[in-house]
Scaffold this active site. Structure first.
Site, PDB file in Angstrom:
ATOM      1  N   LYS A 250      16.756 -30.273  34.055  1.00  0.00           N
ATOM      2  CA  LYS A 250      16.092 -28.888  34.651  1.00  0.00           C
ATOM      3  C   LYS A 250      16.784 -28.350  35.946  1.00  0.00           C
ATOM      4  O   LYS A 250      16.984 -27.041  36.213  1.00  0.00           O
ATOM      5  CB  LYS A 250      14.583 -28.998  34.857  1.00  0.00           C
ATOM      6  CG  LYS A 250      13.860 -29.177  34.029  1.00  0.00           C
ATOM      7  CD  LYS A 250      12.242 -28.962  34.156  1.00  0.00           C
ATOM      8  CE  LYS A 250      11.504 -29.249  33.062  1.00  0.00           C
ATOM      9  NZ  LYS A 250      10.096 -29.444  33.242  1.00  0.00           N
TER      10      LYS A 250
ATOM     11  N   LYS B 222      15.283 -31.663  21.803  1.00  0.00           N
ATOM     12  CA  LYS B 222      13.802 -31.660  21.486  1.00  0.00           C
ATOM     13  C   LYS B 222      13.168 -30.117  21.569  1.00  0.00           C
ATOM     14  O   LYS B 222      14.011 -29.292  22.271  1.00  0.00           O
ATOM     15  CB  LYS B 222      12.958 -32.451  22.478  1.00  0.00           C
ATOM     16  CG  LYS B 222      12.877 -31.947  23.822  1.00  0.00           C
ATOM     17  CD  LYS B 222      12.058 -32.649  24.607  1.00  0.00           C
ATOM     18  CE  LYS B 222      12.030 -31.829  26.006  1.00  0.00           C
ATOM     19  NZ  LYS B 222      11.154 -31.926  27.015  1.00  0.00           N
TER      20      LYS B 222
ATOM     21  N   LYS C  13       9.307 -25.616  25.424  1.00  0.00           N
ATOM     22  CA  LYS C  13       8.678 -24.154  25.923  1.00  0.00           C
ATOM     23  C   LYS C  13       9.584 -23.305  26.417  1.00  0.00           C
ATOM     24  O   LYS C  13       9.077 -22.170  26.683  1.00  0.00           O
ATOM     25  CB  LYS C  13       7.375 -24.630  26.664  1.00  0.00           C
ATOM     26  CG  LYS C  13       6.266 -25.348  26.199  1.00  0.00           C
ATOM     27  CD  LYS C  13       5.032 -25.197  27.000  1.00  0.00           C
ATOM     28  CE  LYS C  13       4.024 -26.175  27.202  1.00  0.00           C
ATOM     29  NZ  LYS C  13       4.394 -27.128  28.191  1.00  0.00           N
TER      30      LYS C  13
HETATM   31  P1  TYM Z   1       4.655 -30.412  28.963  1.00  0.00           P
HETATM   32  O1  TYM Z   1       3.613 -29.383  29.235  1.00  0.00           O
HETATM   33  O2  TYM Z   1       6.042 -30.181  28.282  1.00  0.00           O
HETATM   34  O3  TYM Z   1       4.202 -31.094  27.341  1.00  0.00           O
HETATM   35  C1  TYM Z   1       2.722 -31.309  27.095  1.00  0.00           C
HETATM   36  C2  TYM Z   1       2.848 -32.635  26.085  1.00  0.00           C
HETATM   37  O4  TYM Z   1       3.711 -32.117  25.044  1.00  0.00           O
HETATM   38  C3  TYM Z   1       4.733 -33.235  24.796  1.00  0.00           C
HETATM   39  N1  TYM Z   1       5.660 -32.588  24.097  1.00  0.00           N
HETATM   40  C4  TYM Z   1       6.432 -33.031  23.085  1.00  0.00           C
HETATM   41  N2  TYM Z   1       5.954 -34.154  22.045  1.00  0.00           N
HETATM   42  C5  TYM Z   1       6.761 -34.213  20.927  1.00  0.00           C
HETATM   43  N3  TYM Z   1       7.922 -33.535  20.722  1.00  0.00           N
HETATM   44  C6  TYM Z   1       8.244 -32.355  21.626  1.00  0.00           C
HETATM   45  N4  TYM Z   1       9.378 -31.610  21.305  1.00  0.00           N
HETATM   46  C7  TYM Z   1       7.479 -32.303  22.839  1.00  0.00           C
HETATM   47  N5  TYM Z   1       7.377 -31.533  23.660  1.00  0.00           N
HETATM   48  C8  TYM Z   1       6.441 -31.757  24.741  1.00  0.00           C
HETATM   49  C9  TYM Z   1       4.684 -33.895  26.206  1.00  0.00           C
HETATM   50  O5  TYM Z   1       5.190 -35.304  26.153  1.00  0.00           O
HETATM   51  C10 TYM Z   1       3.545 -33.819  26.671  1.00  0.00           C
HETATM   52  O6  TYM Z   1       2.931 -35.109  26.336  1.00  0.00           O
HETATM   53  N6  TYM Z   1       5.010 -33.338  33.034  1.00  0.00           N
HETATM   54  C11 TYM Z   1       4.242 -32.964  31.667  1.00  0.00           C
HETATM   55  C12 TYM Z   1       2.717 -32.504  32.291  1.00  0.00           C
HETATM   56  C13 TYM Z   1       2.175 -33.333  33.121  1.00  0.00           C
HETATM   57  C14 TYM Z   1       1.407 -34.714  32.635  1.00  0.00           C
HETATM   58  C15 TYM Z   1       0.504 -35.024  33.709  1.00  0.00           C
HETATM   59  C16 TYM Z   1       1.027 -35.179  31.518  1.00  0.00           C
HETATM   60  C17 TYM Z   1       1.488 -33.170  34.378  1.00  0.00           C
HETATM   61  N7  TYM Z   1       0.912 -34.115  35.000  1.00  0.00           N
HETATM   62  C18 TYM Z   1      -0.130 -36.289  33.771  1.00  0.00           C
HETATM   63  C19 TYM Z   1       0.728 -36.650  31.475  1.00  0.00           C
HETATM   64  C20 TYM Z   1      -0.098 -36.910  32.701  1.00  0.00           C
HETATM   65  C21 TYM Z   1       4.884 -31.752  31.037  1.00  0.00           C
HETATM   66  O7  TYM Z   1       5.545 -31.046  31.598  1.00  0.00           O
HETATM   67  O8  TYM Z   1       4.251 -31.907  29.820  1.00  0.00           O
END
Ligand code: TYM
Length: 337
Positions: free
Chosen positions: A120, A201, A204
């Site tokens: 990022k 991957k 968003k």
């Molecule tokens: P975020 O918002 O990017 O994504 C949310 C969840 O979706 C999963 N994910 C995917 N799974 C499969 N294929 C993909 N292409 C894909 N893109 C996203 C992510 O693995 C996630 O589970 N840092 C985290 C948010 C967060 C969090 C937490 C997660 C903040 N605090 C505490 C777990 C526990 C994030 O940015 O997820």
């Protein structure tokens, strides 16, 4: 009371999602649909991490709109406020309170190794401090709730490792205070790739609109994006993520949506066209119930706000007790506020 009926003591789930862009099928298959399953087997806490979204530039009105929209989306995918606790991170101040204590337990070297930070930060002239310390806030999200299980996609594994390391180090230095969490990464759907760039991957960030299938795309948009998906040279349908990443991603999607195995499904198609049609229709069928529930919720925003307020209250009670424990362990003088 319905909640926790089947949960074992100490069996707590926590996961989070950022309100930084449209929810896509990677989020849905990698995380959200497992959240729905977990709410019946565990005491589940789910958090919309609006503070994490501030680590990159986002328009304030858009952040507000997206945070509310994400809550409605999460209820639409099947989270039920009577069976889980869904809340907004910034509504529970303990997340930032614990972050400072954990920042004083984490090293610069650990954060510099985070691949998501490197990705990022790459190519930016100026990088926010919050982007660097982002994984510490994520560790606070998890440790505040004594979570044992954290259902996430593959891309979050490294952040989970850090949360574990920080918990273990804190416990060793200050006495047992935190539960050490485990990542729960699904066997299928943990890493959905971009349809137009299957080496990346799905994400968003909206840099690849044609390669990203959003949960609220129309059936025609889904058909169009899947039909235009990049396939590999040759025309054989075979599952091999290294040499055939495009076709393998389509097979993974079909497997995740229908429950088969990608290797077996490969044998059912002799050309790319019918495989693409099957993937598009499977995704549409998977998402149809979500679209219907979202329409109902859009007519009742007060219900969404009410559920978030109750969620923050429940989450706040748990978080306050953990933060008090951590403060005491580190030697902070108890105070009135
Ligand atoms: P975020 O918002 O990017 O994504 C949310 C969840 O979706 C999963 N994910 C995917 N799974 C499969 N294929 C993909 N292409 C894909 N893109 C996203 C992510 O693995 C996630 O589970 N840092 C985290 C948010 C967060 C969090 C937490 C997660 C903040 N605090 C505490 C777990 C526990 C994030 O940015 O997820």
């Amino acid at each position: 009371m319905l909640r926790n009926m089947t949960a074992m003591p100490g069996d707590r789930v926590l996961s989070g999602i950022q309100p930084s862009g449209d929810v896509h099928i990677g989020n849905y298959l990698g995380a959200l649909r497992n959240w729905v399953v977990d709410q019946d087997a565990h005491d589940a806490f789910y958090v919309i991490v609006d503070l994490h979204a501030l680590t990159l530039d986002i328009d304030p009105a858009e952040l507000r709109r997206r945070t509310f929209g994400l809550a409605a989306t999460l209820f639409a995918v099947g989270l039920d406020p009577a069976r889980c606790t869904l809340f907004v991170q910034s509504h529970v101040h303990e997340h930032t309170g614990l972050t400072w204590l954990l920042e004083c337990t984490t090293t610069m070297g650990e954060l510099r190794r985070m691949t998501q930070f490197k990705d990022k930060a790459a190519g930016r002239d100026s990088v926010r401090v919050g982007l660097f310390t982002y994984p510490v806030l994520q560790a606070a999200d998890i440790l505040l709730y004594d979570a044992t299980r954290v259902p996430v996609g593959e891309d979050q594994r490294q952040h989970l490792e850090l949360a574990r390391d920080v918990a273990i180090r804190f416990n060793n230095r200050y006495g047992t205070t935190f539960t050490v969490p485990e990542a729960a990464v699904p066997k299928v759907g943990a890493r959905v790739m971009d349809l137009a760039h299957p080496e990346n991957k799905m994400s968003k960030s909206a840099t690849s609109p044609n390669g990203t299938v959003n949960v609220f795309d129309t059936p025609d948009e889904i058909r169009r994006k899947v039909r235009r998906a990049v396939t590999d040279t040759g025309s054989a349908v075979a599952y091999d993520p290294v040499t055939k990443p495009g076709v393998s991603n389509l097979l993974d999607l079909l497997a995740a949506a229908t429950g088969g195995s990608p290797q077996e499904l490969a044998g059912s198609f002799d050309r790319y066209g019918p495989l693409k049609d099957a993937v598009a229709e499977a995704l549409i069928e998977l998402l149809r119930p979500v679209w219907k529930r979202r329409e109902e919720l859009d007519d009742d925003p007060a219900a969404v706000h009410g559920a978030l307020a109750r969620g923050a209250e429940r989450a706040g009670d748990v978080a306050a007790a953990t933060l008090a424990r951590a403060r005491e362990a580190m030697g902070l003088l108890p105070g009135k506020r």
